[in-house]
Design a protein around this motif. Sequence first.
Motif: not given
Length: 184
Positions: A139-163
């Motif tokens: 089964d997939s996770t929130v972070w599977s395939e870099y968050g593809m199931g969540y429009l890649f928000i899981p990979v973009l959000l921490p980068v934006t947050g750190m900036l």
Amino acid sequence: MPESAAETAGTADTTGATGPASPRTPAGPAADGADGKASGTARTRLVAGPGLLLVWLYSVMSVGAVSRSAYEIAVRFDTAPLAHSLSAVAAVVYAFITYTLVRGGETARRAALVCCAAELAGVLIVGTWTVLEPSAFPDSTVWSEYGMGYLFIPVLLPVTGMLWLRRSRGPEPAGSRPGSGSDA
């Protein structure tokens, strides 16, 4: 309004008037220390400008990840315990970052920065793992395939947050910079 009442409200500006807090508004007694004494430093407000959008996105991701992981753990945990556990970890991370952004202050900013970095590491590790070995995650996770199931928000959000968190760093105390002459 007496000064102590203005400080208790947590929204006093330098003139003593109350109103919406600015990004670096003195926060009052309960803001900086657990003992209830003000430390004399301005509290960095992280929910201003792009920070408000980050809080909104992290809140939405928290609700989504908590709902998803609670359902999966309650109903289907035996089908993919690792994937469902990682979704629960993502939910805790999102909730903690949301809390620290709303809380504000330099300590909360640093904690959120560390948590965003850990979140990004998790997204990259789990994302890469799910791409290279999809059979490890039935089964997939929130972070599977870099968050593809969540429009890649899981990979973009921490980068934006750190900036944002690096940009919203609080003012440095006088004499804390190298070469400021306070090395005595």
